[in-house]
Design a protein around this motif. Structure first.
Motif, PDB file in Angstrom:
ATOM      1  N   GLY A 197      26.909 -38.647 -35.081  1.00 34.11           N
ATOM      2  CA  GLY A 197      25.383 -39.009 -36.227  1.00 34.11           C
ATOM      3  C   GLY A 197      24.435 -38.731 -35.293  1.00 34.11           C
ATOM      4  O   GLY A 197      23.022 -38.757 -36.320  1.00 34.11           O
ATOM      5  N   GLN A 198      23.886 -39.282 -34.535  1.00 29.21           N
ATOM      6  CA  GLN A 198      22.233 -39.183 -33.433  1.00 29.21           C
ATOM      7  C   GLN A 198      21.120 -38.058 -33.830  1.00 29.21           C
ATOM      8  O   GLN A 198      20.776 -38.309 -34.638  1.00 29.21           O
ATOM      9  CB  GLN A 198      22.801 -39.274 -32.191  1.00 29.21           C
ATOM     10  CG  GLN A 198      23.138 -40.316 -31.483  1.00 29.21           C
ATOM     11  CD  GLN A 198      23.031 -40.023 -29.788  1.00 29.21           C
ATOM     12  OE1 GLN A 198      23.811 -39.432 -29.223  1.00 29.21           O
ATOM     13  NE2 GLN A 198      21.954 -40.936 -29.359  1.00 29.21           N
ATOM     14  N   THR A 199      22.589 -36.847 -33.545  1.00 31.58           N
ATOM     15  CA  THR A 199      21.095 -35.583 -34.439  1.00 31.58           C
ATOM     16  C   THR A 199      20.741 -35.877 -35.593  1.00 31.58           C
ATOM     17  O   THR A 199      20.136 -35.398 -35.993  1.00 31.58           O
ATOM     18  CB  THR A 199      22.161 -33.854 -34.002  1.00 31.58           C
ATOM     19  OG1 THR A 199      23.206 -34.793 -32.345  1.00 31.58           O
ATOM     20  CG2 THR A 199      21.453 -32.969 -33.785  1.00 31.58           C
ATOM     21  N   ALA A 200      21.829 -36.010 -36.299  1.00 30.02           N
ATOM     22  CA  ALA A 200      21.808 -35.896 -38.137  1.00 30.02           C
ATOM     23  C   ALA A 200      21.125 -36.650 -37.800  1.00 30.02           C
ATOM     24  O   ALA A 200      19.535 -36.415 -38.838  1.00 30.02           O
ATOM     25  CB  ALA A 200      22.882 -36.149 -38.659  1.00 30.02           C
ATOM     26  N   GLU A 201      20.951 -38.450 -37.908  1.00 30.46           N
ATOM     27  CA  GLU A 201      19.917 -39.541 -38.183  1.00 30.46           C
ATOM     28  C   GLU A 201      18.988 -39.024 -37.317  1.00 30.46           C
ATOM     29  O   GLU A 201      17.530 -39.055 -38.130  1.00 30.46           O
ATOM     30  CB  GLU A 201      20.401 -40.035 -37.525  1.00 30.46           C
ATOM     31  CG  GLU A 201      21.732 -41.345 -38.560  1.00 30.46           C
ATOM     32  CD  GLU A 201      22.181 -42.187 -37.262  1.00 30.46           C
ATOM     33  OE1 GLU A 201      21.798 -43.388 -36.937  1.00 30.46           O
ATOM     34  OE2 GLU A 201      23.433 -42.461 -36.936  1.00 30.46           O
ATOM     35  N   PHE A 202      18.648 -38.005 -36.460  1.00 28.85           N
ATOM     36  CA  PHE A 202      17.555 -37.748 -35.901  1.00 28.85           C
ATOM     37  C   PHE A 202      16.393 -36.876 -36.867  1.00 28.85           C
ATOM     38  O   PHE A 202      14.908 -36.706 -37.404  1.00 28.85           O
ATOM     39  CB  PHE A 202      17.425 -37.053 -34.461  1.00 28.85           C
ATOM     40  CG  PHE A 202      16.253 -36.646 -33.942  1.00 28.85           C
ATOM     41  CD1 PHE A 202      15.241 -36.611 -33.318  1.00 28.85           C
ATOM     42  CD2 PHE A 202      16.032 -35.256 -34.637  1.00 28.85           C
ATOM     43  CE1 PHE A 202      13.831 -36.985 -32.949  1.00 28.85           C
ATOM     44  CE2 PHE A 202      15.036 -34.914 -33.214  1.00 28.85           C
ATOM     45  CZ  PHE A 202      14.109 -35.255 -33.226  1.00 28.85           C
ATOM     46  N   LEU A 203      17.631 -35.870 -37.185  1.00 28.15           N
ATOM     47  CA  LEU A 203      16.701 -34.506 -38.473  1.00 28.15           C
ATOM     48  C   LEU A 203      16.444 -34.788 -39.685  1.00 28.15           C
ATOM     49  O   LEU A 203      15.163 -35.411 -40.263  1.00 28.15           O
ATOM     50  CB  LEU A 203      17.718 -33.991 -38.552  1.00 28.15           C
ATOM     51  CG  LEU A 203      17.873 -32.348 -37.661  1.00 28.15           C
ATOM     52  CD1 LEU A 203      19.081 -31.472 -37.397  1.00 28.15           C
ATOM     53  CD2 LEU A 203      16.622 -31.505 -37.470  1.00 28.15           C
ATOM     54  N   GLN A 204      17.118 -36.043 -40.054  1.00 26.15           N
ATOM     55  CA  GLN A 204      17.436 -37.015 -41.549  1.00 26.15           C
ATOM     56  C   GLN A 204      15.666 -37.319 -41.360  1.00 26.15           C
ATOM     57  O   GLN A 204      15.052 -37.658 -42.566  1.00 26.15           O
ATOM     58  CB  GLN A 204      18.271 -37.627 -42.305  1.00 26.15           C
ATOM     59  CG  GLN A 204      18.148 -38.545 -42.829  1.00 26.15           C
ATOM     60  CD  GLN A 204      18.455 -37.931 -43.975  1.00 26.15           C
ATOM     61  OE1 GLN A 204      19.569 -36.850 -44.069  1.00 26.15           O
ATOM     62  NE2 GLN A 204      18.035 -38.149 -45.128  1.00 26.15           N
ATOM     63  N   LYS A 205      14.996 -38.484 -40.776  1.00 21.79           N
ATOM     64  CA  LYS A 205      14.239 -38.858 -40.163  1.00 21.79           C
ATOM     65  C   LYS A 205      13.177 -38.600 -40.125  1.00 21.79           C
ATOM     66  O   LYS A 205      12.335 -38.706 -41.058  1.00 21.79           O
ATOM     67  CB  LYS A 205      14.232 -40.134 -38.864  1.00 21.79           C
ATOM     68  CG  LYS A 205      15.468 -40.928 -39.375  1.00 21.79           C
ATOM     69  CD  LYS A 205      14.709 -42.372 -38.373  1.00 21.79           C
ATOM     70  CE  LYS A 205      16.198 -43.935 -38.034  1.00 21.79           C
ATOM     71  NZ  LYS A 205      16.564 -43.144 -37.740  1.00 21.79           N
ATOM     72  N   TYR A 206      13.176 -37.109 -39.936  1.00 25.56           N
ATOM     73  CA  TYR A 206      11.983 -36.421 -39.516  1.00 25.56           C
ATOM     74  C   TYR A 206      11.528 -35.735 -40.258  1.00 25.56           C
ATOM     75  O   TYR A 206      10.874 -35.401 -40.826  1.00 25.56           O
ATOM     76  CB  TYR A 206      12.156 -34.900 -37.896  1.00 25.56           C
ATOM     77  CG  TYR A 206      11.735 -34.109 -38.097  1.00 25.56           C
ATOM     78  CD1 TYR A 206      11.076 -33.825 -37.383  1.00 25.56           C
ATOM     79  CD2 TYR A 206      11.815 -32.584 -39.045  1.00 25.56           C
ATOM     80  CE1 TYR A 206       9.412 -33.307 -37.135  1.00 25.56           C
ATOM     81  CE2 TYR A 206      11.177 -31.453 -38.136  1.00 25.56           C
ATOM     82  CZ  TYR A 206      10.205 -31.803 -37.588  1.00 25.56           C
ATOM     83  OH  TYR A 206       8.779 -30.801 -37.671  1.00 25.56           O
ATOM     84  N   LEU A 207      12.404 -35.185 -41.639  1.00 21.16           N
ATOM     85  CA  LEU A 207      12.551 -34.613 -42.598  1.00 21.16           C
ATOM     86  C   LEU A 207      12.434 -35.128 -43.799  1.00 21.16           C
ATOM     87  O   LEU A 207      11.477 -34.859 -44.979  1.00 21.16           O
ATOM     88  CB  LEU A 207      13.679 -33.522 -42.687  1.00 21.16           C
ATOM     89  CG  LEU A 207      13.955 -32.622 -42.009  1.00 21.16           C
ATOM     90  CD1 LEU A 207      15.489 -32.503 -42.678  1.00 21.16           C
ATOM     91  CD2 LEU A 207      13.398 -31.903 -42.347  1.00 21.16           C
ATOM     92  N   GLU A 208      12.461 -36.478 -43.487  1.00 18.94           N
ATOM     93  CA  GLU A 208      11.588 -37.687 -44.572  1.00 18.94           C
ATOM     94  C   GLU A 208      10.260 -37.686 -44.637  1.00 18.94           C
ATOM     95  O   GLU A 208       9.819 -37.816 -45.224  1.00 18.94           O
ATOM     96  CB  GLU A 208      12.573 -39.759 -44.770  1.00 18.94           C
ATOM     97  CG  GLU A 208      13.642 -39.178 -45.542  1.00 18.94           C
ATOM     98  CD  GLU A 208      14.945 -40.108 -45.309  1.00 18.94           C
ATOM     99  OE1 GLU A 208      14.826 -40.968 -44.252  1.00 18.94           O
ATOM    100  OE2 GLU A 208      16.116 -40.094 -45.261  1.00 18.94           O
ATOM    101  N   GLU A 209      10.011 -37.535 -43.349  1.00 18.32           N
ATOM    102  CA  GLU A 209       8.649 -37.769 -43.351  1.00 18.32           C
ATOM    103  C   GLU A 209       7.537 -36.753 -43.679  1.00 18.32           C
ATOM    104  O   GLU A 209       6.752 -36.519 -44.414  1.00 18.32           O
ATOM    105  CB  GLU A 209       8.027 -37.804 -41.583  1.00 18.32           C
ATOM    106  CG  GLU A 209       8.487 -39.236 -41.537  1.00 18.32           C
ATOM    107  CD  GLU A 209       9.075 -39.608 -40.036  1.00 18.32           C
ATOM    108  OE1 GLU A 209       8.073 -38.904 -39.383  1.00 18.32           O
ATOM    109  OE2 GLU A 209       9.027 -40.339 -39.264  1.00 18.32           O
ATOM    110  N   LYS A 210       8.606 -36.132 -44.089  1.00 13.72           N
ATOM    111  CA  LYS A 210       7.941 -34.848 -44.601  1.00 13.72           C
ATOM    112  C   LYS A 210       7.446 -34.793 -46.788  1.00 13.72           C
ATOM    113  O   LYS A 210       7.163 -33.601 -47.064  1.00 13.72           O
ATOM    114  CB  LYS A 210       7.935 -33.294 -44.180  1.00 13.72           C
ATOM    115  CG  LYS A 210       9.122 -32.980 -42.125  1.00 13.72           C
ATOM    116  CD  LYS A 210       7.305 -32.332 -42.157  1.00 13.72           C
ATOM    117  CE  LYS A 210       7.652 -32.511 -40.579  1.00 13.72           C
ATOM    118  NZ  LYS A 210       6.491 -32.328 -39.326  1.00 13.72           N
ATOM    119  N   HIS A 211       8.336 -35.847 -46.721  1.00 11.54           N
ATOM    120  CA  HIS A 211       8.210 -35.838 -47.507  1.00 11.54           C
ATOM    121  C   HIS A 211       8.545 -34.306 -48.894  1.00 11.54           C
ATOM    122  O   HIS A 211       8.441 -33.573 -50.061  1.00 11.54           O
ATOM    123  CB  HIS A 211       6.791 -36.426 -48.519  1.00 11.54           C
ATOM    124  CG  HIS A 211       6.629 -37.658 -47.824  1.00 11.54           C
ATOM    125  ND1 HIS A 211       6.793 -38.740 -48.240  1.00 11.54           N
ATOM    126  CD2 HIS A 211       5.592 -37.093 -46.737  1.00 11.54           C
ATOM    127  CE1 HIS A 211       6.001 -39.723 -47.002  1.00 11.54           C
ATOM    128  NE2 HIS A 211       5.043 -38.547 -46.467  1.00 11.54           N
TER     129      HIS A 211
END
Ligand code: IMP
Ligand code: MG
Length: 177
Positions: free
Chosen positions: A107-121
């Protein structure tokens, strides 16, 4: 050189995969048909075959973008440090994003990507996974899942072992591994 067929055990056949891709494409169409446009974010390289089969089936207005996170690299099955190798060019603010990914393991990759994308609103973020190995990781709830994966290192249909076997039309594992 040919690969050794005798060493590969099939877990999901080409027919099983294609049938599941059809079913998921219907679910995705139903979910997004009222939206003006859907942004498909394909996670390279593992999701490339799944994404190309799936995307062709979608009767929706879509934009397609690619992203690459390096995790396993060339070090076989050992998890490594995460970094973004391919930055997306498209704008994600107020957009509906569907991430197409091959497999969630730790789940490391998914959590990393999820956080990255959330910052793009974006307006929304959902996941479309070919395979899910364990329980859902923190903060990531995949909406569309192809198959529950056995606890094996899987190869084929985009998934690699040391960059090989991505071209298999089915999903399996190496008996000798
Ligand atoms: P995670 O960060 O541990 O969830 O690992 C996710 C990434 O590792 C996936 O996007 C795959 O590229 C790779 N991966 C995880 N499990 C497997 C496997 O069984 N076979 C091939 N690649 C895998
Ligand atoms: Mg991957």
């Amino acid at each position: 050189m040919n690969y050794n067929q005798n060493d590969i055990k099939t877990v999901f056949s080409e027919e099983q995969i294609q049938q599941r891709v059809n079913e998921i494409s219907v679910e995705i169409e139903e979910t997004y048909q009222s939206k003006p446009v859907l942004t498909l974010l394909v996670v390279m390289k593992g999701a490339f075959l799944f994404a190309s089969d799936l995307i062709k089936k979608l009767n929706l207005n879509v934009r397609i973008e690619f992203i690459e996170v390096s995790s396993y690299g060339e070090r076989g099955t050992l998890s490594g440090q995460l970094s973004l190798r391919k930055e997306p060019d498209l704008d994600f603010a107020n957009q509906h994003i569907l991430i197409i990914e091959d497999i969630i393991d730790t789940g490391q990759t998914a959590e990393f990507l999820q956080k990255y994308l959330e910052e793009k609103h974006p307006a929304s973020i959902e996941w479309c996974l070919l395979l899910q190995k364990h329980e859902e990781p923190e903060g990531v709830k995949p909406k569309f899942v192809g198959f529950r994966a056995p606890d094996k290192f899987l190869i084929g249909y985009g998934l690699d072992y040391k960059e090989r076997y991505r071209n298999l039309p089915f999903i399996g594992y190496l008996e000798s591994l």
